[in-house]
Write a protein that holds these residues in place. Sequence first.
Motif, short mmCIF file in Angstrom:
data_model
loop_
_atom_site.label_atom_id
_atom_site.label_comp_id
_atom_site.label_asym_id
_atom_site.label_seq_id
_atom_site.Cartn_x
_atom_site.Cartn_y
_atom_site.Cartn_z
N ASN A 25 0.75 -1.37 -0.08
CA ASN A 25 -0.09 0.12 -0.07
C ASN A 25 0.82 1.29 -0.31
OD1 ASN A 25 -1.96 1.98 0.09
ND2 ASN A 25 -2.96 1.03 2.39
N ILE A 26 0.40 2.31 -0.98
CA ILE A 26 1.02 3.34 -0.22
C ILE A 26 1.52 4.00 0.80
CG2 ILE A 26 0.88 6.33 -1.06
CD1 ILE A 26 -1.52 4.94 -2.66
N LEU A 80 -13.20 3.47 0.43
CA LEU A 80 -13.59 3.00 -0.91
C LEU A 80 -13.14 1.30 -0.47
CD1 LEU A 80 -14.48 3.57 -3.42
CD2 LEU A 80 -12.52 4.73 -4.37
N ALA A 81 -11.93 1.63 -0.33
CA ALA A 81 -11.64 -0.19 -0.59
C ALA A 81 -12.40 -0.85 0.36
CB ALA A 81 -10.53 0.18 -0.29
N LEU A 140 -7.89 -3.52 -4.31
CA LEU A 140 -7.95 -2.80 -3.24
C LEU A 140 -7.42 -2.86 -1.72
CD1 LEU A 140 -10.07 0.56 -4.41
CD2 LEU A 140 -7.57 0.84 -4.24
N GLY A 141 -8.41 -3.69 -1.78
CA GLY A 141 -8.39 -4.63 -0.25
C GLY A 141 -7.15 -5.41 -0.52
N LEU A 168 -15.55 0.03 1.16
CA LEU A 168 -16.57 -0.39 0.09
C LEU A 168 -17.68 -1.00 -0.29
CD1 LEU A 168 -20.19 1.17 0.01
CD2 LEU A 168 -18.75 3.11 -0.94
N LEU A 169 -15.96 -1.39 -1.46
CA LEU A 169 -16.62 -1.87 -2.90
C LEU A 169 -16.18 -2.99 -2.34
CD1 LEU A 169 -14.16 -0.01 -5.23
CD2 LEU A 169 -16.11 -0.24 -4.94
N GLY A 170 -14.83 -3.70 -0.92
CA GLY A 170 -15.04 -4.63 -0.55
C GLY A 170 -16.28 -5.47 -0.49
N ASN A 175 -4.99 -2.83 1.67
CA ASN A 175 -5.29 -2.63 2.27
C ASN A 175 -5.12 -3.41 3.16
OD1 ASN A 175 -6.13 0.41 2.14
ND2 ASN A 175 -6.96 -0.26 0.88
N GLU A 222 -14.48 -9.47 -3.76
CA GLU A 222 -13.90 -8.66 -2.10
C GLU A 222 -12.76 -9.02 -1.35
OE1 GLU A 222 -14.95 -11.40 -1.96
OE2 GLU A 222 -16.42 -11.69 0.25
N MET A 261 -9.55 -0.43 6.02
CA MET A 261 -9.25 -0.86 5.47
C MET A 261 -9.75 -2.02 4.38
SD MET A 261 -6.39 -1.49 8.56
CE MET A 261 -4.59 -1.71 7.54
N GLU A 262 -9.18 -3.09 3.98
CA GLU A 262 -10.28 -4.11 3.09
C GLU A 262 -11.19 -4.51 3.42
OE1 GLU A 262 -8.50 -5.03 6.00
OE2 GLU A 262 -7.65 -7.46 5.52
N GLY A 277 -8.24 3.67 7.60
CA GLY A 277 -6.90 3.34 6.37
C GLY A 277 -6.55 4.66 6.21
N TYR A 278 -5.60 3.75 4.76
CA TYR A 278 -4.24 5.46 4.71
C TYR A 278 -4.68 4.46 3.35
CZ TYR A 278 -1.18 2.18 5.31
OH TYR A 278 -0.49 0.44 5.55
N GLY A 279 -3.76 5.37 2.41
CA GLY A 279 -3.22 5.29 1.07
C GLY A 279 -4.54 4.74 0.22
N ALA A 280 -4.43 3.29 -0.65
CA ALA A 280 -4.96 2.97 -1.40
C ALA A 280 -6.42 2.54 -0.51
CB ALA A 280 -4.83 1.60 -2.08
N SER A 281 -6.84 2.91 0.30
CA SER A 281 -7.92 3.05 1.04
C SER A 281 -8.66 3.28 0.64
CB SER A 281 -7.78 3.02 2.86
OG SER A 281 -8.65 4.35 3.49
N PHE A 282 -8.61 5.38 -0.35
CA PHE A 282 -8.78 6.88 -0.18
C PHE A 282 -10.31 6.18 0.30
CE2 PHE A 282 -7.51 4.39 -4.12
CZ PHE A 282 -5.95 5.46 -4.18
#
Lengths: 249, 249, 249, 249, 249, 249, 249, 249
Positions: A231-232, H213-214, C217-218, H216-218, C221, C182, H181-182, H205-210
């Motif tokens: 991760n970033i 968003l990560a 993304l999952g 949520l999508l998961g 993270n 996911e 996070m994920e 979270g941080y970075g690619a957790s946006f």
Amino acid sequence: MNTEDLKKILSDLKSGELGETEAATRIQNLSYEEIGYARVDHGRASRQGFPEVIFGQGKTAEQICGIFEKLVHRSPNVLITRTTPEVYGQIRNIYTDAEWHEPAKMIRVMRDTGDLGMGEVSVCTAGTSDIPVAEEAALTCEAMGNRVQRIWDAGVAGIHRILGERQRLQNSRVVIVAAGMEGALPSVVGGLVAVPVIALPTSIGYGASFNGLAALLGMLNSCASNVTVVNIDNGFGAGFVASLINRKS
Amino acid sequence: MNTEDLKKILSDLKSGELGETEAATRIQNLSYEEIGYARVDHGRASRQGFPEVIFGQGKTAEQICGIFEKLVHRSPNVLITRTTPEVYGQIRNIYTDAEWHEPAKMIRVMRDTGDLGMGEVSVCTAGTSDIPVAEEAALTCEAMGNRVQRIWDAGVAGIHRILGERQRLQNSRVVIVAAGMEGALPSVVGGLVAVPVIALPTSIGYGASFNGLAALLGMLNSCASNVTVVNIDNGFGAGFVASLINRKS
Amino acid sequence: MNTEDLKKILSDLKSGELGETEAATRIQNLSYEEIGYARVDHGRASRQGFPEVIFGQGKTAEQICGIFEKLVHRSPNVLITRTTPEVYGQIRNIYTDAEWHEPAKMIRVMRDTGDLGMGEVSVCTAGTSDIPVAEEAALTCEAMGNRVQRIWDAGVAGIHRILGERQRLQNSRVVIVAAGMEGALPSVVGGLVAVPVIALPTSIGYGASFNGLAALLGMLNSCASNVTVVNIDNGFGAGFVASLINRKS
Amino acid sequence: MNTEDLKKILSDLKSGELGETEAATRIQNLSYEEIGYARVDHGRASRQGFPEVIFGQGKTAEQICGIFEKLVHRSPNVLITRTTPEVYGQIRNIYTDAEWHEPAKMIRVMRDTGDLGMGEVSVCTAGTSDIPVAEEAALTCEAMGNRVQRIWDAGVAGIHRILGERQRLQNSRVVIVAAGMEGALPSVVGGLVAVPVIALPTSIGYGASFNGLAALLGMLNSCASNVTVVNIDNGFGAGFVASLINRKS
Amino acid sequence: MNTEDLKKILSDLKSGELGETEAATRIQNLSYEEIGYARVDHGRASRQGFPEVIFGQGKTAEQICGIFEKLVHRSPNVLITRTTPEVYGQIRNIYTDAEWHEPAKMIRVMRDTGDLGMGEVSVCTAGTSDIPVAEEAALTCEAMGNRVQRIWDAGVAGIHRILGERQRLQNSRVVIVAAGMEGALPSVVGGLVAVPVIALPTSIGYGASFNGLAALLGMLNSCASNVTVVNIDNGFGAGFVASLINRKS
Amino acid sequence: MNTEDLKKILSDLKSGELGETEAATRIQNLSYEEIGYARVDHGRASRQGFPEVIFGQGKTAEQICGIFEKLVHRSPNVLITRTTPEVYGQIRNIYTDAEWHEPAKMIRVMRDTGDLGMGEVSVCTAGTSDIPVAEEAALTCEAMGNRVQRIWDAGVAGIHRILGERQRLQNSRVVIVAAGMEGALPSVVGGLVAVPVIALPTSIGYGASFNGLAALLGMLNSCASNVTVVNIDNGFGAGFVASLINRKS
Amino acid sequence: MNTEDLKKILSDLKSGELGETEAATRIQNLSYEEIGYARVDHGRASRQGFPEVIFGQGKTAEQICGIFEKLVHRSPNVLITRTTPEVYGQIRNIYTDAEWHEPAKMIRVMRDTGDLGMGEVSVCTAGTSDIPVAEEAALTCEAMGNRVQRIWDAGVAGIHRILGERQRLQNSRVVIVAAGMEGALPSVVGGLVAVPVIALPTSIGYGASFNGLAALLGMLNSCASNVTVVNIDNGFGAGFVASLINRKS
Amino acid sequence: MNTEDLKKILSDLKSGELGETEAATRIQNLSYEEIGYARVDHGRASRQGFPEVIFGQGKTAEQICGIFEKLVHRSPNVLITRTTPEVYGQIRNIYTDAEWHEPAKMIRVMRDTGDLGMGEVSVCTAGTSDIPVAEEAALTCEAMGNRVQRIWDAGVAGIHRILGERQRLQNSRVVIVAAGMEGALPSVVGGLVAVPVIALPTSIGYGASFNGLAALLGMLNSCASNVTVVNIDNGFGAGFVASLINRKS
């Protein structure tokens, strides 16, 4: 580990209620302490090869100290990441020899300095601004028993800078490469070495870097086959995996 | 250019209704032909240094041929980009010596081969799959009066491949670099040369390349200061700008 | 490797024009063959521990066969990824014993089956639909000298399925976990083992999976610290890195 | 450049250990100073035509001053971008005549004011709020030896404003166009001139401008063929490339 | 409208069960026919000034014909958008004089050609490829009682093309501007006229146009204050709103 | 369930190796059949209240049939979602009375039609094109023992259509609302009823609907507090959750 | 307007250098004042029906005041949007009767209150938090000569709230609807009225509202055909267009 | 409810102007109070089973207190979410026994503590940092008459932590699972229980957790069929729906 829980398992074993294997599993798995807001996971060391690390961000100072107190009595080395000088002040009241690492914003207790690695871990950065994240990785590697060599500010726009370090890179067992902006350095390093490269995108940049997204995408699409990505800004994760790769079996 | 419009302007000039400057502007600006679905812009050559190019995508074969007929009588070199062999068949009925370039999907009429450039244009690709887009750029440069050298498959994961071309790159007046996936090559080339580098992202890749987005973002964030960027797969645009940069004043 | 280039280097060495070290580097680095559309990189084996693999997507059958011919004479094992039965037909004309792996869409030449690994590589999938990508990883691992165990269809919504494999997982030197939707399985596996986990997101899913973005993304993270990530559907890359991690030094 | 390194190369050359060409390359490439957190790249001037610029953002004042001290003794003109009045205070202690440019947040040392360009560079903005970014570009152009003309607040919603500047634009060798919001101005300017246009998206706007993304995308999709694009708010990069385009060979 | 429902309302009114106002509302609101898969909304004409239009995409030919049959007996003008020649074949069996408009993929029944507008509606396109979407808008305007003037292929990269139409634009009561790619034309037109401009983004473009997203964002960020925006490729919606704006009260 | 595994557990129980509770858990958890490419999860019915459903997309016909054969002998009702008429042909060879539902692309075996619900489930759509996804939900609800009422084509732009169904909605125990485009209907329905509303975004739309993303985001941001959301086009999931909500305890 | 410029044009006209039409255009177009950082556009009133408005965001107080001074002498009504109480303090020194509107963060000079509209403009909000943006729209409408009726807090989750205002809505000539979160209200209002609806997305919300993106997308996909959209939080733009729609010709 | 409105309806009923049903609807629907900036919706309790909650974010303290005063006299339990200690200070002046919940930033009036549920609601978190959002859910559930059990810090990377709570989870009528996070925990819990699971993504979270968003999508892509999702950080919504699911009919 709660004593009563343990006793119950052992008495069940004795009485034949539980078999040996199962009792072992239960003991290993149930080995966390519940302290209200957290389940401190003492079993992780045996399961994963390292005690739980405290991720400081989003926790109160009180919570961090509470978890730290539980961990510091069991584990020689302890890490608190993404924290502040204020928390450090409180941690020193608990354990005086804790170290504060300003660029990485990390607190470290480092009582065991034995070398557990097959070889060395190299940690590179593309630019000066990537150093804080790379330091988090390097400090983690050291705490997990690795020798580390640091190679700072060797980005691809002056390609001779990284080529000048080819020898050291090729002698490493694993390489961590931190880069922001276009995140191109891992691909170049990947092509130079025959070991795994852990690409560590940083949020350094502006505009269309979208806080590290450009670097992250670049690294995921690396044309070098030996590159994986974390991760970033996740210096800790990069250091953790590098340590597992380097670990003598 | 419509004759009546022209006559009107000239008679106005004569009668004093229009001044000289204004008449000149009007003549220059109004110089397009309206053919229903398009305004064919014959003034562009004088305004921009090259006749209008036909962007084939999204136009019917009939429309392309209609516009081509207008252009081919005025301009020695004509390009039709993003088109098909079927259209080529019809174009050859209009002008027999039109060339078909399969990888670039481009039709080219090339009657003027004079050299208008200050130096050479280099066109590089990171991989084999980037060649079609790079060819569009190279063919455009040639049609606009440039000498071109092609450097294919020299991506950063085998850095010695591009380093081996350093001499040729440094002798160019401008360099176009096509790359998909992580799009790292322009940054490396940018650091090797003292001339403008036009980064040309391609849609080559899969997964998190998001059809060229990763390469595009990487190039926009290049740590090399001499890099500018065009749209994904826009070989024509890259060749066009390179030609303007290289043009003798 | 071009003979004249080699001779030139050696004569320079002899004449004192070049030093030994430099000559060695030049020989090692210049070891690719230029065949017009590609630079076949014979040096990669010594630099990276494995011969170049042909990424089939976006190359013509002709190009693939051309590169394959150069590689098959030098390297015992060769891989062609993301290709088609049609290409396989042509490849068999060049080398009869090439294997076709339908789910992975991969051609493999496998003449060296020696074991180069410290331990085993486990390859898991969350669902049945993830198998093709996971197979690409598994076949790559085998071609690079690893013993592989496959664990299919053990996603987190039936958690006992992966828990039932805990023993095998914990005995591996490295674990690859392929998952779409996911993408939660790598985190769970990461928590069960003390070795590196390579998370391999797949494009399996629909709607808000956005072709694997949700899984990617999952995984990036992941709350398990021993997880790194490769590109969506990049089975080859996952297998390649796993092989490097597992390699005996 | 480190003297010992240099001596070593020269003695190797003398002893025949190194050839002439190689010695030259090594000298050129190794010409950076390592100062812990950075590798100051003195070779960039000969490679790229301008000394390294200090990108201020993300560096400590201490780091900026450390690098500045190295650069200011070698290069007549030095730039520090994205910095603060506080850093300026410290820089003035090192070099009194450094200039502070408030809107651009830039420190500039400008000792060489010679004209190196073939013609003039025009720098335009769509609105008043785009001026700071455009100023960064203009100041960079001047520091690199160009004559600059500034055209502020000439956005497309009052099209006569940019049309009124047609003459000046058409006399330029290269044009930089800064715009936020919908970023439409570069396309219009592109259609008016026969020279390269560098589109410079700014983060000016709100809502669906997404911090400059709308302007960036608009410029990448410009229907004018002579437009290339740099990163959002990257005034320095735009000025740098414009200078290279304008440079007399 | 179902007779029994109507009778019930009227009898309730008579009996005093319902008041006059309420009865009116009920009659107006309940005026749709349920035909299983759709509720055909005959009340829309009185509520919105135009009968329901059939959005063809995603409906079966059977469903389209079923709804069409209900509408064609009540409304002089009927539109079916986003449909196919096959559906047109079936529609002609129901109503022989239905028109087929190939570029717009629209079926139109046009029995009432009266002029309901205060002035004219201008419909412009930036390029030739935007014509199909613009035609959908223009045909809708005509069907809703407006005089329409079409201005095709007048994009901003040849700014004199749209300036040449200034007079016609300024005489319109409302202007629709269709553009793909960077979508800059509405801002320019917006600055030329004193009436509402409806920006109609099209999916024309490639790469970073992201199927019309770039044009859409550009239009939403227009620096001209008189611009509003509809969905990508929504020619019907643009025409509908323009008609309402132009309608005599 | 594998007999040997079962015997082993029972003998361990007998011998006192395992306790009763543990034996029960093991038996329950291990109750899946491994058939190579899948682990058929017979325990899910007891754990989740319904047998495993076959998600057809991304599986071969052979795999679907293989899993189906295992399930159909144990469970009265079986569902195969996102499948094809071709698969249906093969399934009928296994079980003749399987139903084919064209709009939903679903195969259903429905032997148990008992009512397990506390009340009724309402399934609504905003438009005609949303019916296929809504049917998947409705068919699932029926297969899980619910009475279902269908309300088609009642979108918010004709608000009286949904208001006319207020009575039926308010009598339901749970409501599923399928909508594409702007996805506004769930908020309106949510405000009308005092029961949970499951928002089911569909991919119906074009342009800025981004394949259902607009509807999905709208529903996630619903101002009605009783709305939860499932994945785009996930009719099965919506029906499954609705069934669990409605189930008599 | 600069006097010398004007004189030059007039003398050219006199001498026959310029024709009448051309002279008129030049006078109209050149009517802006250049004040260094801005070109104050006095011609906009005649071209667009309203004097230039000062967009406060991103301008210094000094710049705002400088532009204001130019405008306030020519135009009865002046607006400054997105500004601060501090700027208001300075503006009052220039013009005492300027109004400060706290929720909208707008300064308004309102000397002409004549009614220029055909009917009324309704401005609605979905929630209380949307009022500031809606107020910007309402204040703009008033300044441009419209009667405005405000309808606050009538979101779709309590649908009777907007239905209760049906009468007032249907009597308006144009309706502005401000909503954040899912942005559903414009579709409902669009279905109730036969006039244009301007959808005004606000950044109200959290999480997946992504600062107004969800509302924006929802509105662009509205199933009501009479809806157009402006940028997120662009109350001024919504008010401006509504005024043009409502204007008596 | 306004008395005059009520009287009017009743008199109309009496006079036969209105029928009984209609009068009932009108009374129920019109039951909100307009207080300028808000329409306080007293009818929501009867329509939705709970009085309106005040969403604090984006409202002034004055507005919150104004709405609170209206609600507190009618409803035994009142919630104010996303608010501050400052607002709490003012609320206590209105109602002394209001509670302040620091982690959830919620004010609660809790006068009715009756149990309205069929069973228990479990609220879980993956980590310590997710507790504030989960508390918002738990406090809401309690205020709506549910018994709640809290399970904190049981994320999937230590899978035994959630497995250890299997019993409690399986005894619940509905489960809320908060994770950042994920966001993998809901899928695991979903597979363990036979009741609805409400997935509550957090912005932890941080970075690619946006920013969530990560997660949520998961959750939207969960492979467990009994999972539905609410907005990021929407603890209130999760608690509200869980309460409706659990409510005795």
